[in-house]
Scaffold this active site. Structure first.
Site, PDB file in Angstrom:
ATOM      1  N   HIS A  78      -4.424   3.995   3.370  1.00  0.00           N
ATOM      2  CA  HIS A  78      -4.293   2.588   3.769  1.00  0.00           C
ATOM      3  C   HIS A  78      -2.909   2.317   4.366  1.00  0.00           C
ATOM      4  O   HIS A  78      -2.788   1.739   5.451  1.00  0.00           O
ATOM      5  CB  HIS A  78      -4.518   1.669   2.564  1.00  0.00           C
ATOM      6  CG  HIS A  78      -5.871   1.833   1.953  1.00  0.00           C
ATOM      7  ND1 HIS A  78      -6.212   1.257   0.747  1.00  0.00           N
ATOM      8  CD2 HIS A  78      -6.971   2.512   2.359  1.00  0.00           C
ATOM      9  CE1 HIS A  78      -7.452   1.563   0.443  1.00  0.00           C
ATOM     10  NE2 HIS A  78      -7.937   2.330   1.405  1.00  0.00           N
TER      11      HIS A  78
ATOM     12  N   GLU B 294       0.829  -1.212   0.000  1.00  0.00           N
ATOM     13  CA  GLU B 294       0.000   0.000   0.000  1.00  0.00           C
ATOM     14  C   GLU B 294       0.863   1.262   0.000  1.00  0.00           C
ATOM     15  O   GLU B 294       0.535   2.252  -0.664  1.00  0.00           O
ATOM     16  CB  GLU B 294      -0.916   0.006   1.224  1.00  0.00           C
ATOM     17  CG  GLU B 294      -1.934  -1.111   1.287  1.00  0.00           C
ATOM     18  CD  GLU B 294      -3.090  -0.924   0.321  1.00  0.00           C
ATOM     19  OE1 GLU B 294      -3.201   0.160  -0.278  1.00  0.00           O
ATOM     20  OE2 GLU B 294      -3.889  -1.870   0.170  1.00  0.00           O
TER      21      GLU B 294
ATOM     22  N   GLU C 220      -7.271  -4.836  -7.578  1.00  0.00           N
ATOM     23  CA  GLU C 220      -8.100  -4.282  -6.507  1.00  0.00           C
ATOM     24  C   GLU C 220      -8.907  -5.392  -5.824  1.00  0.00           C
ATOM     25  O   GLU C 220      -9.100  -5.367  -4.601  1.00  0.00           O
ATOM     26  CB  GLU C 220      -9.037  -3.209  -7.050  1.00  0.00           C
ATOM     27  CG  GLU C 220      -8.334  -1.944  -7.518  1.00  0.00           C
ATOM     28  CD  GLU C 220      -7.784  -1.095  -6.383  1.00  0.00           C
ATOM     29  OE1 GLU C 220      -8.115  -1.355  -5.209  1.00  0.00           O
ATOM     30  OE2 GLU C 220      -7.021  -0.165  -6.668  1.00  0.00           O
TER      31      GLU C 220
ATOM     32  N   GLU D  15      -6.304   5.790  -1.548  1.00  0.00           N
ATOM     33  CA  GLU D  15      -5.405   4.665  -1.266  1.00  0.00           C
ATOM     34  C   GLU D  15      -4.303   5.065  -0.289  1.00  0.00           C
ATOM     35  O   GLU D  15      -3.826   4.231   0.493  1.00  0.00           O
ATOM     36  CB  GLU D  15      -4.786   4.171  -2.578  1.00  0.00           C
ATOM     37  CG  GLU D  15      -5.740   3.437  -3.500  1.00  0.00           C
ATOM     38  CD  GLU D  15      -5.939   1.986  -3.091  1.00  0.00           C
ATOM     39  OE1 GLU D  15      -5.063   1.449  -2.390  1.00  0.00           O
ATOM     40  OE2 GLU D  15      -6.965   1.401  -3.476  1.00  0.00           O
TER      41      GLU D  15
END
Length: 385
Positions: free
Chosen positions: A166, A125, A216, A163
């Protein structure tokens, strides 16, 4: 419309690595020059594989993307933020420290192997700069100015911003846990961002959106499984953290899946060729170049642990492929040319073959002695696979 030469293919049975998503073979060592790993050659590099006229397809879809893709983003004020799920540093010192102690106590029921997987997921991530750079290399949808108002550019920037939370959340949790060596983790992350990734996009949004549809969903599955294991290990708050991230990944998956659905509707042959192209290459995880300065096979080692814990396995890879085949109704796509029909047949029959290969690999693995792997991320402790 003219098809890209990249997609010209003959009907044949393509080989793919054992195990589909995770191979049990050691890759070649990563050489180190001036403390930087060299890139392994995963794919023959092809740049700008999309014919220029295909850019018009994505230009014509801008209004559609505004109406169907951008609404899948959340307003910033309605997004969760990492601090909301972690000990609150704004509280008095004693209260904050009590929350940190409680966090650490909850991790006592979690094995070292779990932290290996959680670190690997976090590093994946946190390598976000690479992913946004990759998306901005795509012909026809890139952000030409850095702040373009086009819906494709708006999506890429806002998706990256969502994102970004994360990795921040997981990294802070791991830091507070005391269970991991943050110096080695930070080095791994610096190496990975410096190395980039080579996943076979070829500057081509047809290929990239197939990849992100798959990826994803893979991260949704992985974070969902780490949530399950955290709950079983006695850490419901960590389970909530992983589950919250998984929910984001699911929403992002839906966006990319919708894009491919639309492309199949308006340009079925090129899109089917792209799906076949990526499946023949195999979907490589974006952090496949991770390196900590010690283990030249670090991603493979991490993958073995994820496979053994059931966080992400070859069966998950096959499950995702079957899900996408069903969601995109690939078996029913019509209007394909010969090369498109060839890729349609290949893709629609691939998942059972992956499962058979994995079954044989599992049988071989049962006959092998357990191996121990040491990870710098957990202070060089050894885990077994």
């Amino acid at each position: 419309m003219q098809s890209s030469a990249l997609f010209t293919t003959t009907c044949r049975v393509a080989s793919f690595p054992s195990g589909g998503a995770i191979t049990l073979r050691r890759s070649k060592p990563v050489s180190v020059v001036a403390n930087q790993p060299r890139h392994p050659s995963h794919h023959h590099k092809i740049s700008h594989s999309m014919p220029p006229e295909k850019a018009e397809v994505f230009k014509s879809l801008e209004f559609w993307a505004s109406k169907n893709i951008l609404p899948l983003l959340k307003p910033v004020t309605k997004c969760w933020q990492p601090n909301e799920l972690l000990p609150d540093p704004a509280k008095p010192v004693d209260e904050f420290m009590d929350e940190v102690r409680a966090l650490r106590e909850r991790t006592n029921g979690l094995a070292d192997e779990y932290f290996v997987v959680l670190v690997g997921d976090m590093i994946t991530e946190e390598a976000l700069p690479t992913y946004q750079t990759g998306m901005n290399s795509l012909d026809g949808v890139r952000d030409e100015t850095g702040a373009s108002p086009s819906p494709w550019s708006t999506w890429i920037r806002a998706w990256s911003a969502e994102e970004n939370r994360h990795g921040d959340l997981l990294k802070t949790y791991l830091y507070l846990s005391g269970r991991v060596d943050m110096v080695m983790i930070e080095r791994t992350l610096q190496y990975l961002i410096g190395s980039g990734m080579a996943v076979g996009w070829d500057n081509n949004p047809y290929l990239a959106f197939v990849y992100t549809s798959f990826q994803e969903r893979a991260t949704f599955v992985s974070h969902g499984n780490t949530a399950r294991l955290a709950k079983e290990g006695g850490d419901p708050l960590l389970a909530g953290i992983c589950g919250t991230i998984a929910a984001d990944e699911k929403r992002h998956e839906n966006a990319y899946v919708k894009i491919i659905e639309k492309l199949l509707e308006i340009d079925s042959n090129e899109t089917m060729l792209a799906i076949g192209n990526m499946m023949r290459k195999k979907i490589i995880m974006p952090a496949h170049l991770m390196y900590d300065g010690r283990d030249p096979h670090l991603f493979e080692s991490f993958s073995h642990v994820a496979n053994r814990l059931g966080v992400y396995t070859s069966n998950d890879y096959a499950d995702i492929l079957e899900f996408l085949i069903k969601r995109w109704k690939l078996e029913k796509v019509e209007g394909l040319k010969g090369d498109g029909r060839c890729e349609q047949e290949f893709v629609c029959n691939l998942a059972p073959r992956i499962r058979k290969v994995q079954e044989r690999a599992d049988e071989r693995a049962k006959k092998m002695d357990k191996q121990g792997l040491k990870f710098s991320w957990i202070f060089n402790k050894q885990v077994h696979i």
